[in-house]
Scaffold this motif. Structure first.
Motif, PDB file in Angstrom:
ATOM      1  N   HIS A   1       4.883 -49.712  29.149  1.00  0.00           N
ATOM      2  CA  HIS A   1       5.986 -51.046  28.863  1.00  0.00           C
ATOM      3  C   HIS A   1       5.851 -51.727  27.516  1.00  0.00           C
ATOM      4  O   HIS A   1       6.837 -52.046  26.992  1.00  0.00           O
ATOM      5  CB  HIS A   1       5.758 -51.875  30.149  1.00  0.00           C
ATOM      6  CG  HIS A   1       6.066 -51.305  31.375  1.00  0.00           C
ATOM      7  ND1 HIS A   1       5.759 -51.947  32.571  1.00  0.00           N
ATOM      8  CD2 HIS A   1       6.892 -50.354  31.695  1.00  0.00           C
ATOM      9  CE1 HIS A   1       6.172 -51.335  33.639  1.00  0.00           C
ATOM     10  NE2 HIS A   1       7.006 -50.180  32.954  1.00  0.00           N
TER      11      HIS A   1
ATOM     12  N   PRO B   1      13.934 -46.114  33.707  1.00  0.00           N
ATOM     13  CA  PRO B   1      12.892 -46.261  32.964  1.00  0.00           C
ATOM     14  C   PRO B   1      12.811 -44.988  31.752  1.00  0.00           C
ATOM     15  O   PRO B   1      12.435 -45.289  30.707  1.00  0.00           O
ATOM     16  CB  PRO B   1      11.454 -45.828  33.922  1.00  0.00           C
ATOM     17  CG  PRO B   1      12.060 -46.252  35.133  1.00  0.00           C
ATOM     18  CD  PRO B   1      13.428 -45.930  35.317  1.00  0.00           C
TER      19      PRO B   1
ATOM     20  N   HIS C   1       8.964 -51.102  36.817  1.00  0.00           N
ATOM     21  CA  HIS C   1       9.366 -50.966  35.686  1.00  0.00           C
ATOM     22  C   HIS C   1      10.315 -52.274  35.046  1.00  0.00           C
ATOM     23  O   HIS C   1      11.461 -52.194  34.473  1.00  0.00           O
ATOM     24  CB  HIS C   1      10.139 -49.861  35.049  1.00  0.00           C
ATOM     25  CG  HIS C   1       9.492 -48.634  35.334  1.00  0.00           C
ATOM     26  ND1 HIS C   1       8.496 -48.123  34.425  1.00  0.00           N
ATOM     27  CD2 HIS C   1       9.619 -47.782  36.293  1.00  0.00           C
ATOM     28  CE1 HIS C   1       7.985 -46.974  34.808  1.00  0.00           C
ATOM     29  NE2 HIS C   1       8.495 -46.620  35.961  1.00  0.00           N
TER      30      HIS C   1
ATOM     31  N   ILE D   1      10.933 -54.192  31.540  1.00  0.00           N
ATOM     32  CA  ILE D   1      11.741 -53.378  30.587  1.00  0.00           C
ATOM     33  C   ILE D   1      13.276 -53.541  30.970  1.00  0.00           C
ATOM     34  O   ILE D   1      14.212 -53.591  30.078  1.00  0.00           O
ATOM     35  CB  ILE D   1      11.444 -51.908  30.197  1.00  0.00           C
ATOM     36  CG1 ILE D   1      11.455 -51.110  31.474  1.00  0.00           C
ATOM     37  CG2 ILE D   1      10.138 -51.928  29.548  1.00  0.00           C
ATOM     38  CD1 ILE D   1      11.283 -49.561  31.199  1.00  0.00           C
TER      39      ILE D   1
END
Length: 319
Positions: free
Chosen positions: A10, A72, A159, A162
């Motif tokens: 990340h 992701p 995730h 992000i």
């Protein structure tokens, strides 16, 4: 908590995107896409994510396709793609979706999406715009033109930072379920779906802990206007009350059809395909809440409780 590897992933993604923002590259989002507010159902798998999706889309103001699994991967690869020509970068994003083995459950041809994306003016050319075009077109084709779109892939819970960078105005519904029920469901579902990696009660309990930790961190970061929690057990026992609360959070209308979700669940693409989604085609049954007790022996129960209990007790679960 996230593993050190995921934390590093990340961090590197965000650093790379910030560095690229200073160059003449395709941005992660643009002025118009930053105003888009998608809805993400997050939480540990086997927590009722598909049930909640089926209920919400039955109201016809929100469209959520089958699980995507690739967000992701798309964000990570966009670090490189954003240096390419627009047509190449945009096609790469769309091809990542179609290349995943789950995409056929969307029952959706991306030809029209690609045409629209490639015609976007320069000021609209961004990763977020591609994703918005994709989900909006799905909504138009499958969701009857719902005003908002969403995603319900449990993997996204790992995730969130992000994803938040791509759509800063997104809202999140965190659905949480008794970790003992989650563990029992994972182990049972893994018998018919080789894609499920949580084949033991310990692995499932650890995944539950990770998901809860990430969702709580997101809630602390963004606040109640962006993150709303719902317990699976409350949704099953008091569906209208909980759905009205969630609809108010999302600024959509409650519709009685949300309570009759099972009548159309079979048309949602993945529900009819995967054995572990079959119960979504049945009416709610409060007996399912304690069903894990029939599937889990004392040794497995104690193991799950040792791993999860401090966090589980904070949600009101009892031994």
């Amino acid at each position: 908590m996230l593993s050190p590897g995921l934390k590093l992933f990340h961090h590197l993604c965000r650093v790379a995107h910030r560095a690229a923002d200073k160059l003449n590259t395709i941005p992660v989002n643009d002025r118009q896409s930053r105003a888009v507010s998608p809805v993400f159902i997050i939480g540990c798998g086997r927590s009722g994510n598909t049930l909640l999706r089926s209920m919400l889309v039955a109201g016809r103001e929100l469209s959520i396709p089958p699980e995507s699994y690739v967000w992701p991967r798309v964000v990570r690869r966009f670090v490189r793609w954003r240096f390419m020509k627009w047509d190449v970068a945009a096609r790469n994003v769309l091809n990542t979706f179609t290349a995943h083995g789950e995409f056929p459950t969307w029952n959706f041809d991306l030809k029209d999406v690609e045409e629209k994306v490639l015609k976007l003016p320069v000021e609209r050319q961004s990763l977020a715009s591609v994703l918005d075009c994709l989900y909006s077109e799905y909504s138009s084709r499958k969701g009857g033109g719902a005003a908002r779109w969403g995603d319900k892939t449990p993997l996204n819970t790992r995730h969130l930072s992000i994803i938040q960078d791509v759509f800063p105005k997104a809202q999140y519904i965190h659905i949480v379920r008794d970790p003992r029920a989650v563990a029992a469901s994972y182990v049972h579902a893994a018998k018919t779906n080789p894609g499920i990696g949580e084949t033991t009660h310990k692995a499932a309990a650890l995944r539950w802990m990770e998901a809860v930790s990430q969702a709580k961190a997101l809630s602390r970061r963004l606040g109640n206007s962006k993150v709303c929690e719902v317990r699976y057990e409350d949704l099953v026992e008091h569906p209208e009350r909980e759905l009205r609360r969630l609809c108010a959070f999302l600024s959509i209308s409650f519709h009685p059809d949300m309570l009759e979700f099972y009548g159309q669940a079979g048309s949602l693409g993945d529900v009819a395909v995967h054995a572990h989604h079959q119960k979504v085609q049945q009416a709610l049954d409060a007996d399912r809440i304690q069903g894990w007790r029939r599937e889990m022996d004392d040794e497995a129960r104690k193991l799950v409780e040792r791993i999860t209990w401090d966090a589980a007790a904070s949600y009101g679960y009892e031994r």
